[in-house]
Motif scaffolding. Structure first.
Motif, PDB file in Angstrom:
ATOM      1  N   VAL A   1      10.836  11.270  -1.199  1.00  0.00           N
ATOM      2  CA  VAL A   1      10.389  11.341   0.197  1.00  0.00           C
ATOM      3  C   VAL A   1      10.868  12.649   0.827  1.00  0.00           C
ATOM      4  CG1 VAL A   1      10.627  10.268   2.477  1.00  0.00           C
ATOM      5  CG2 VAL A   1      10.242   8.831   0.453  1.00  0.00           C
ATOM      6  N   PHE A   2      12.104  13.034   0.524  1.00  0.00           N
ATOM      7  CA  PHE A   2      12.660  14.302   1.017  1.00  0.00           C
ATOM      8  C   PHE A   2      11.799  15.485   0.555  1.00  0.00           C
ATOM      9  CE2 PHE A   2      15.400  17.889  -0.344  1.00  0.00           C
ATOM     10  CZ  PHE A   2      15.809  18.348   0.896  1.00  0.00           C
ATOM     11  N   LEU A   3      11.440  15.519  -0.727  1.00  0.00           N
ATOM     12  CA  LEU A   3      10.609  16.618  -1.231  1.00  0.00           C
ATOM     13  C   LEU A   3       9.250  16.644  -0.540  1.00  0.00           C
ATOM     14  CD1 LEU A   3      11.302  16.562  -5.092  1.00  0.00           C
ATOM     15  CD2 LEU A   3      12.112  18.238  -3.404  1.00  0.00           C
ATOM     16  N   PHE A   4       8.665  15.473  -0.355  1.00  0.00           N
ATOM     17  CA  PHE A   4       7.372  15.398   0.318  1.00  0.00           C
ATOM     18  C   PHE A   4       7.476  15.932   1.747  1.00  0.00           C
ATOM     19  CE2 PHE A   4       4.485  13.066   3.146  1.00  0.00           C
ATOM     20  CZ  PHE A   4       3.278  13.525   2.653  1.00  0.00           C
TER      21      PHE A   4
ATOM     22  N   GLY B   1       5.468  19.863  -3.067  1.00  0.00           N
ATOM     23  CA  GLY B   1       6.291  18.822  -2.460  1.00  0.00           C
ATOM     24  C   GLY B   1       5.713  17.445  -2.699  1.00  0.00           C
ATOM     25  N   SER B   2       4.398  17.331  -2.584  1.00  0.00           N
ATOM     26  CA  SER B   2       3.740  16.043  -2.816  1.00  0.00           C
ATOM     27  C   SER B   2       3.815  15.628  -4.279  1.00  0.00           C
ATOM     28  CB  SER B   2       2.270  16.113  -2.384  1.00  0.00           C
ATOM     29  OG  SER B   2       2.168  16.372  -1.014  1.00  0.00           O
ATOM     30  N   LEU B   3       3.537  16.563  -5.175  1.00  0.00           N
ATOM     31  CA  LEU B   3       3.529  16.250  -6.605  1.00  0.00           C
ATOM     32  C   LEU B   3       4.917  15.838  -7.094  1.00  0.00           C
ATOM     33  CD1 LEU B   3       2.145  16.233  -9.416  1.00  0.00           C
ATOM     34  CD2 LEU B   3       2.851  18.611  -9.612  1.00  0.00           C
ATOM     35  N   PHE B   4       5.912  16.681  -6.849  1.00  0.00           N
ATOM     36  CA  PHE B   4       7.243  16.377  -7.364  1.00  0.00           C
ATOM     37  C   PHE B   4       7.914  15.261  -6.565  1.00  0.00           C
ATOM     38  CE2 PHE B   4       6.547  20.538  -9.279  1.00  0.00           C
ATOM     39  CZ  PHE B   4       6.801  20.195 -10.604  1.00  0.00           C
TER      40      PHE B   4
ATOM     41  N   SER C   1       9.157  11.862  -8.403  1.00  0.00           N
ATOM     42  CA  SER C   1      10.506  11.345  -8.203  1.00  0.00           C
ATOM     43  C   SER C   1      10.468   9.881  -7.774  1.00  0.00           C
ATOM     44  CB  SER C   1      11.239  12.191  -7.161  1.00  0.00           C
ATOM     45  OG  SER C   1      12.569  11.746  -7.033  1.00  0.00           O
ATOM     46  N   VAL C   2       9.537   9.534  -6.904  1.00  0.00           N
ATOM     47  CA  VAL C   2       9.392   8.137  -6.496  1.00  0.00           C
ATOM     48  C   VAL C   2       9.016   7.270  -7.697  1.00  0.00           C
ATOM     49  CG1 VAL C   2       7.986   6.543  -5.118  1.00  0.00           C
ATOM     50  CG2 VAL C   2       8.878   8.638  -4.079  1.00  0.00           C
ATOM     51  N   VAL C   3       8.101   7.757  -8.523  1.00  0.00           N
ATOM     52  CA  VAL C   3       7.696   6.999  -9.724  1.00  0.00           C
ATOM     53  C   VAL C   3       8.899   6.782 -10.641  1.00  0.00           C
ATOM     54  CG1 VAL C   3       6.339   7.131 -11.866  1.00  0.00           C
ATOM     55  CG2 VAL C   3       5.272   7.640  -9.659  1.00  0.00           C
ATOM     56  N   TRP C   4       9.698   7.840 -10.884  1.00  0.00           N
ATOM     57  CA  TRP C   4      10.879   7.683 -11.754  1.00  0.00           C
ATOM     58  C   TRP C   4      11.849   6.672 -11.144  1.00  0.00           C
ATOM     59  CZ3 TRP C   4       8.102   9.244 -15.151  1.00  0.00           C
ATOM     60  CH2 TRP C   4       7.612  10.526 -15.323  1.00  0.00           C
ATOM     61  N   GLY C   5      12.016   6.717  -9.826  1.00  0.00           N
ATOM     62  CA  GLY C   5      12.903   5.764  -9.165  1.00  0.00           C
ATOM     63  C   GLY C   5      12.410   4.337  -9.301  1.00  0.00           C
TER      64      GLY C   5
END
Length: 121
Positions: free
Chosen positions: A20-23, A44-47, A51-55
């Motif tokens: 969320v921070f990256l987005f 920002g959206s992609l990474f 990151s959300v998916v990995w979490g």
């Protein structure tokens, strides 16, 4: 093994927050200069989404997601370090890029904190 299992929920939550921070950083970068900062929104959206998916995968017990997230975040550290140096050099030369340089540096700090969190037992 038990201590490591206890860290997975907090690591998973951290990765979601980091995403969320990256987005949000990507959105802020885009809004600061919509004509020239489309890549900030895209990256920002992609990474952030990755990151959300990995979490979420880590929260479901897929332990491999932690190591993929760690590798991705280390790569981001390299990119953000390089981009922040280039951006601060441009600022030193008089370019009006202080906001972008600050934002990229903030993303570097967030990435370093994430690496530290993922490596902690």
């Amino acid at each position: 093994m038990l201590d490591q299992e206890r860290n997975y929920p907090t690591d998973a939550r951290w990765l979601v927050y980091f995403g969320v921070f990256l987005f949000l950083c990507g959105v802020a970068g885009y809004l600061s200069n919509p004509a020239a900062a489309q890549t900030a929104l895209i990256s920002g959206s992609l990474f952030g989404a990755l990151s959300v998916v990995w979490g979420l995968l880590l929260a479901k017990g897929f332990n491999f997601a932690k190591w993929i997230a760690l590798a991705m975040t280390l790569m981001l550290c390299g990119v953000f370090a390089w981009r922040s140096v280039v951006s601060w050099q441009a600022v030193a030369e008089g370019a009006p890029k202080a906001f972008a340089a600050s934002l990229i540096t903030l993303m570097l700090l967030g990435s370093l904190a994430t690496v530290g969190k993922l490596l902690r037992r």
